[in-house]
Design a protein around this motif. Structure first.
Motif, PDB file in Angstrom:
ATOM      1  N   LEU A  71       2.197   7.855   1.363  1.00  0.00           N
ATOM      2  CA  LEU A  71       1.742   6.677   2.096  1.00  0.00           C
ATOM      3  C   LEU A  71       0.433   6.137   1.517  1.00  0.00           C
ATOM      4  N   ASN A  72      -0.466   7.022   1.160  1.00  0.00           N
ATOM      5  CA  ASN A  72      -1.711   6.574   0.534  1.00  0.00           C
ATOM      6  C   ASN A  72      -1.454   5.945  -0.829  1.00  0.00           C
ATOM      7  N   GLY A  73      -0.469   6.459  -1.559  1.00  0.00           N
ATOM      8  CA  GLY A  73      -0.111   5.879  -2.856  1.00  0.00           C
ATOM      9  C   GLY A  73       0.518   4.508  -2.728  1.00  0.00           C
ATOM     10  N   LEU A  74       1.067   4.216  -1.547  1.00  0.00           N
ATOM     11  CA  LEU A  74       1.693   2.915  -1.279  1.00  0.00           C
ATOM     12  C   LEU A  74       0.796   2.031  -0.419  1.00  0.00           C
ATOM     13  N   SER A  75      -0.482   2.317  -0.433  1.00  0.00           N
ATOM     14  CA  SER A  75      -1.432   1.622   0.442  1.00  0.00           C
ATOM     15  C   SER A  75      -1.389   0.110   0.275  1.00  0.00           C
ATOM     16  N   ASN A  76      -1.353  -0.366  -0.959  1.00  0.00           N
ATOM     17  CA  ASN A  76      -1.325  -1.810  -1.199  1.00  0.00           C
ATOM     18  C   ASN A  76      -0.041  -2.439  -0.679  1.00  0.00           C
ATOM     19  N   LEU A  77       1.076  -1.746  -0.885  1.00  0.00           N
ATOM     20  CA  LEU A  77       2.363  -2.248  -0.399  1.00  0.00           C
ATOM     21  C   LEU A  77       2.359  -2.342   1.131  1.00  0.00           C
ATOM     22  N   ILE A  78       1.836  -1.322   1.794  1.00  0.00           N
ATOM     23  CA  ILE A  78       1.818  -1.306   3.254  1.00  0.00           C
ATOM     24  C   ILE A  78       0.919  -2.404   3.806  1.00  0.00           C
ATOM     25  N   SER A  79      -0.263  -2.566   3.244  1.00  0.00           N
ATOM     26  CA  SER A  79      -1.196  -3.576   3.750  1.00  0.00           C
ATOM     27  C   SER A  79      -0.700  -4.991   3.478  1.00  0.00           C
ATOM     28  N   THR A  80       0.064  -5.178   2.393  1.00  0.00           N
ATOM     29  CA  THR A  80       0.556  -6.505   2.038  1.00  0.00           C
ATOM     30  C   THR A  80       1.793  -6.901   2.834  1.00  0.00           C
ATOM     31  N   TYR A  81       2.788  -5.994   2.920  1.00  0.00           N
ATOM     32  CA  TYR A  81       4.081  -6.349   3.511  1.00  0.00           C
ATOM     33  C   TYR A  81       4.275  -5.803   4.917  1.00  0.00           C
ATOM     34  N   ARG A  82       3.465  -4.856   5.329  1.00  0.00           N
ATOM     35  CA  ARG A  82       3.417  -4.336   6.694  1.00  0.00           C
ATOM     36  C   ARG A  82       4.799  -3.964   7.265  1.00  0.00           C
ATOM     37  N   PRO A  83       5.521  -3.100   6.568  1.00  0.00           N
ATOM     38  CA  PRO A  83       6.807  -2.655   7.106  1.00  0.00           C
ATOM     39  C   PRO A  83       6.608  -1.677   8.261  1.00  0.00           C
ATOM     40  N   ASN A  84       7.620  -1.522   9.083  1.00  0.00           N
ATOM     41  CA  ASN A  84       7.639  -0.398  10.012  1.00  0.00           C
ATOM     42  C   ASN A  84       7.682   0.882   9.184  1.00  0.00           C
ATOM     43  N   ILE A  85       7.102   1.942   9.718  1.00  0.00           N
ATOM     44  CA  ILE A  85       7.041   3.201   8.971  1.00  0.00           C
ATOM     45  C   ILE A  85       7.632   4.334   9.799  1.00  0.00           C
ATOM     46  N   MET A  86       8.498   5.107   9.175  1.00  0.00           N
ATOM     47  CA  MET A  86       8.968   6.371   9.744  1.00  0.00           C
ATOM     48  C   MET A  86       8.452   7.481   8.838  1.00  0.00           C
ATOM     49  N   ALA A  87       7.864   8.511   9.428  1.00  0.00           N
ATOM     50  CA  ALA A  87       7.348   9.638   8.655  1.00  0.00           C
ATOM     51  C   ALA A  87       7.577  10.911   9.448  1.00  0.00           C
ATOM     52  N   GLU A 136      11.449  14.754 -11.749  1.00  0.00           N
ATOM     53  CA  GLU A 136      10.707  13.591 -12.222  1.00  0.00           C
ATOM     54  C   GLU A 136      10.008  12.921 -11.051  1.00  0.00           C
ATOM     55  N   GLY A 137       8.768  12.514 -11.264  1.00  0.00           N
ATOM     56  CA  GLY A 137       8.027  11.750 -10.278  1.00  0.00           C
ATOM     57  C   GLY A 137       7.614  10.416 -10.858  1.00  0.00           C
ATOM     58  N   ARG A 138       7.597   9.383 -10.013  1.00  0.00           N
ATOM     59  CA  ARG A 138       7.208   8.043 -10.470  1.00  0.00           C
ATOM     60  C   ARG A 138       6.184   7.444  -9.518  1.00  0.00           C
ATOM     61  N   ASP A 139       5.280   6.659 -10.077  1.00  0.00           N
ATOM     62  CA  ASP A 139       4.370   5.844  -9.281  1.00  0.00           C
ATOM     63  C   ASP A 139       5.221   4.753  -8.632  1.00  0.00           C
ATOM     64  N   LEU A 140       5.554   4.932  -7.359  1.00  0.00           N
ATOM     65  CA  LEU A 140       6.520   4.051  -6.714  1.00  0.00           C
ATOM     66  C   LEU A 140       5.980   2.638  -6.558  1.00  0.00           C
ATOM     67  N   GLN A 141       4.687   2.508  -6.256  1.00  0.00           N
ATOM     68  CA  GLN A 141       4.102   1.177  -6.128  1.00  0.00           C
ATOM     69  C   GLN A 141       4.313   0.371  -7.415  1.00  0.00           C
ATOM     70  N   LYS A 142       4.028   0.993  -8.546  1.00  0.00           N
ATOM     71  CA  LYS A 142       4.195   0.344  -9.841  1.00  0.00           C
ATOM     72  C   LYS A 142       5.668   0.034 -10.101  1.00  0.00           C
ATOM     73  N   PHE A 143       6.554   0.996  -9.807  1.00  0.00           N
ATOM     74  CA  PHE A 143       7.992   0.804 -10.030  1.00  0.00           C
ATOM     75  C   PHE A 143       8.512  -0.380  -9.220  1.00  0.00           C
ATOM     76  N   LEU A 144       8.104  -0.483  -7.970  1.00  0.00           N
ATOM     77  CA  LEU A 144       8.577  -1.569  -7.118  1.00  0.00           C
ATOM     78  C   LEU A 144       8.080  -2.918  -7.610  1.00  0.00           C
ATOM     79  N   ASN A 145       6.830  -2.979  -8.021  1.00  0.00           N
ATOM     80  CA  ASN A 145       6.281  -4.246  -8.521  1.00  0.00           C
ATOM     81  C   ASN A 145       7.002  -4.693  -9.787  1.00  0.00           C
ATOM     82  N   GLU A 146       7.425  -3.735 -10.604  1.00  0.00           N
ATOM     83  CA  GLU A 146       8.084  -4.068 -11.864  1.00  0.00           C
ATOM     84  C   GLU A 146       9.563  -4.406 -11.690  1.00  0.00           C
ATOM     85  N   ASN A 147      10.201  -3.840 -10.655  1.00  0.00           N
ATOM     86  CA  ASN A 147      11.657  -3.968 -10.541  1.00  0.00           C
ATOM     87  C   ASN A 147      12.148  -4.703  -9.298  1.00  0.00           C
TER      88      ASN A 147
END
Length: 279
Positions: free
Chosen positions: A199-215, A165-176
């Motif tokens: 990371l591109n799918g979480l673009s809005n989350l990254i630009s808004t909350y600016r967490p440190n990123i490990m990849a 199963e795959g989920r749109d994580l940005q949407k899931f986080l905003n909802e939950n």
């Protein structure tokens, strides 16, 4: 020589035969935390895992007590558990693992050490949209693998398919978890080459909350894919580093030998860990 061929034949048989493996509980005594338990997956291709003070201290560099961490590609929890110790019971670690056979072990680890940790296991992959997807693994019991159909190199030698199963994580986080996103301090992605898409799918989350990123810069990525991975972080105003981690008998220790990367130096090494810090 005979023993060598016997071992190779036995390994091949294990690789090509499906079996569901259980776990055993390991215990580690860690300063400040006392006895910490860890569920070790008994898959024969899974190396022994440990939880150490050095691992916890590594994550403390990027997240403080009470903050939020997202662990994408959590596997059995070998990174999730020390992350959870770093942010404590008042913090939260979301661990994403879509492989149902691995997820069972991650779920067991989320139940351990609850007086000092807060792990929420999530049984899905971070994808661009909700749906069912086919992941590729290197053995019939699904130890190591990922969304390898999404990278250009088809010689990945992961020939065993598993629907997840795959989920749109940005949407899931905003909802939950909208009430906790302001506490997001670390976003870790380990997705066998699919990191840039996540990371591109979480673009809005990254630009808004600016967490440190490990990849992870996966060994089979092309030059173009490496540059796209760099852009997925740098476009938000991040400085991107190759993180030099030395592996010791008691776990990993960050040596702080971080090499600043540019788009042109993303091929500096075949396979390496990335740390991206917001400017």
């Amino acid at each position: 020589m005979l023993d060598f061929f016997k071992k190779r034949k036995a390994k091949k048989a294990i690789k090509s035969t499906f079996k569901e493996y259980g776990h055993k509980i390991k215990q580690f005594d860690i300063d400040e935390y006392g006895r910490v338990e860890y569920a070790q997956w008994l898959h024969p291709f899974e190396g022994p895992k440990s939880v150490t003070k050095s691992q916890v201290n590594f994550y403390k560099e990027f997240a403080e007590e009470g903050q939020m961490i997202i662990d994408i590609g959590a596997h059995t929890g070998d990174t999730t558990v020390p992350m959870a110790l770093a942010v404590g019971q008042k913090g939260i670690v979301l661990g994403l693992e879509p492989n149902p056979y691995v997820y069972k072990i991650l779920e067991e680890n989320s139940k351990l050490n609850q007086e000092i940790t807060n792990i929420v296991p999530l049984p899905f992959a971070a994808t661009i949209e909700d749906g069912e997807f086919v992941f590729n693994y290197s053995d019939a019991s699904f130890c190591n693998g990922g969304f390898l159909s999404q990278i250009k190199n088809r010689k990945h030698k992961h020939n065993y398919e598993l629907k997840v199963e795959g989920r749109d994580l940005q949407k899931f986080l905003n909802e939950n978890y909208a009430d906790r996103l302001s506490q997001l301090s670390l976003l870790k992605v380990d997705a066998e080459g699919y990191d840039k898409d996540i990371l591109n799918g979480l673009s809005n989350l990254i630009s808004t909350y600016r967490p440190n990123i490990m990849a992870e810069c996966y060994k089979r990525l092309t030059k173009e894919e490496r540059e796209e991975l760099y852009d997925a972080m740098a476009k938000h105003g991040y400085t991107v580093y190759m993180n030099d981690i030395h592996y010791l008998s008691d776990g990993f220790v960050d040596t702080a030998k971080r090499v600043k990367l540019t788009k042109d130096t993303m091929s500096i090494k075949k396979h390496f860990e990335i740390i991206a810090i917001p400017n």
